[in-house]
Scaffold this motif. Structure first.
Motif, short mmCIF file in Angstrom:
data_model
loop_
_atom_site.label_atom_id
_atom_site.label_comp_id
_atom_site.label_asym_id
_atom_site.label_seq_id
_atom_site.Cartn_x
_atom_site.Cartn_y
_atom_site.Cartn_z
N ASP A 1 38.83 38.38 44.25
CA ASP A 1 37.89 39.08 44.85
C ASP A 1 38.45 39.54 46.21
O ASP A 1 38.36 40.61 46.98
CB ASP A 1 36.79 38.45 45.09
N LYS B 1 29.23 31.77 42.29
CA LYS B 1 30.68 32.29 42.29
C LYS B 1 30.70 33.69 42.00
O LYS B 1 31.92 34.10 41.73
CB LYS B 1 31.39 31.31 41.26
N GLY C 1 39.00 31.99 42.34
CA GLY C 1 38.17 33.33 42.69
C GLY C 1 38.78 34.33 43.53
O GLY C 1 38.25 35.12 43.90
N LYS D 1 37.85 45.91 41.34
CA LYS D 1 38.40 44.76 40.80
C LYS D 1 37.68 44.05 39.38
O LYS D 1 36.46 44.37 39.65
CB LYS D 1 38.39 43.58 42.01
MG MG Z 1 35.00 35.43 40.25
#
Ligand code: MG
Ligand code: ADP
Ligand code: ASP
Length: 401
Positions: free
Chosen positions: A153, A208, A150, A6
């Protein structure tokens, strides 16, 4: 081996960087691995789209937001696919829907319910590199959803789990998980390994480098994550089972979350059921309430303070408006921050909390709210002291040693 990689926003932030990612993916492929790549939107893109929406409304429909925000990741998945193709690698770019990612109906914070692995598996069998747009899925009846900030992920971990991949590598602009954000404290140390539970706390409390829900899912599915940098070849940090980690420090890290806001209700009618109604209404709006402090009532009145994500403050205000008969005054504060100390070692040691309070007292930082669990201590403070607090705590627990 099948490897899921990723690449986050900064890693695909410019066309040159997409080219760089293409080279890294090609190298992994050339070494004989099957590769599934998950990409984020170019850095800043998601925020830009949110600002566009805010131009028209402070509380845009969550369904519209999903359609809007999912577009950023589509751009990068297609571009990376084109770049790889040009380098001579057969590829297929997929949206969340095309990758078989089915979610619940919770627009903007959807949970993945299942993944049909066939579309990706078939493409891999045909020798293709699959490039999936992260952060998105589709409901059973075809509505586009996104997985929370986010969320790419989470896409990567979910795909790694569904495909039984040997590795899930998450690339960003830092080469691993540090004892605290290295941008705030340059003396932060990289952790070789960290347990799912500690990483989950750090991520939930603001670190994060990994999205919290991705860590939660990795733990559930037993997916081992390696957090690495897309800008160098340094070894990263392995996120794995607690049993696989020999050294267990008392405190593993300090996290900072500036995206919190405080709602303070004064003179709340002290009657049974009021808290239940209020928090039910907030939950009904999908607003995640974090810390809650209620003070002992006087004359049938009490004070109630709680925190919500800053991005949800406008919605929270609307909910408070519905309850205005139930309190005397309300006040909102976005200039707060949550600093947290995380470590599994706290389970068996006392004095960790008092050291935190002392450290902040020495810096003259006032603590507005406190909450603790077995492996963490969180404190709400004035936002302007956040960095100072992080550095002081980092030093106090000797994390720089
Ligand atoms: Mg991130
Ligand atoms: P991406 O856009 O690739 O998903 P993020 O910006 O979400 O990357 O995450 C990487 C950032 O996380 C780093 O630039 C760093 O500033 C921040 N960060 C916060 N806490 C930590 C920590 N404990 N260890 C490493 N990085 C951290
Ligand atoms: N682009 C989304 C965000 O900025 C998802 C991600 O980057 O993982 O939150």
């Amino acid at each position: 081996m099948l490897i899921v990689q990723k690449y986050g926003g900064t890693s695909v932030g410019t066309l040159e960087r997409i080219e760089n990612v293409a080279k890294r993916v090609a190298k992994t492929r050339a070494q004989g691995n099957d590769v599934v790549v998950v990409v984020s939107a170019m850095s800043g893109e998601t925020n830009k789209l949110i600002e566009y929406a805010k131009h028209f409304s402070p509380t845009p429909s969550r369904r519209d937001m999903d359609l809007l925000l999912s577009s950023g990741e589509r751009v990068t998945s297609a571009l990376l696919s084109i770049a790889l193709n040009e380098m001579g690698y057969p590829t297929v770019a997929m949206t969340g829907r095309q990758a078989g990612i089915v979610t619940d109906e919770a627009h903007t914070t959807a949970r993945i319910e299942k993944i049909d692995p066939k579309p990706i598996e078939n493409a891999v069998k045909e020798g293709k590199i699959v490039v999936v747009a992260g952060f998105q899925g589709i409901t059973k009846d075809g509505k586009v959803t996104t997985l929370g900030r986010g969320g790419s992920d989470l896409t990567a971990v979910a795909i790694a789990g569904a495909l039984g991949a040997g590795r899930c590598e998450i690339y960003s602009d830092v080469d691993g998980v540090y004892t605290t954000d290295p941008r705030i404290e340059p003396r932060a140390k990289k952790l070789e390994k960290i347990s799912y539970d500690e990483m989950l706390e750090l991520a939930s409390l603001g670190a994060k480098v990994l999205q919290n829900r991705s860590v939660e899912l990795a733990k559930k599915l037993g997916v081992i994550i390696e957090a690495k940098s897309s800008f160098n070849e340094n070894p990263g940090t392995i996120i794995t089972k607690e049993e696989d980690i020999m050294e267990k420090p008392l405190v593993s890290g300090i996290a900072l979350d500036k995206n919190q806001a405080r709602v303070s209700l004064r003179g709340v009618k002290d009657r049974p059921g009021i808290a239940a109604e209020l928090f039910k209404a907030l939950a009904g709006e999908n607003i995640n309430v974090d810390m809650i402090v209620q003070t002992i009532g006087h004359d049938g009145k009490t004070n109630l303070d709680f925190t919500v994500p800053q991005s949800e403050l406008e919605r929270a205000k609307q909910v408070m408006e519905q309850f205005k008969e139930d309190y005397e005054s309300v006040d909102y504060d976005s200039n707060i921050a949550k600093v947290s100390i995380v470590g599994v070692g706290m389970k068996s040691h006392s004095g960790v909390a008092s050291k935190a309070f002392e450290t902040l007292a020495q810096e003259n930082i006032n603590i507005m709210m406190i909450s603790t669990s077995e492996i963490k201590i969180s404190m709400i403070i004035d936002e302007k002291y956040s960095e100072l607090a992080v550095r002081a705590l980092h030093r106090a627990y000797e994390l720089d040693k």
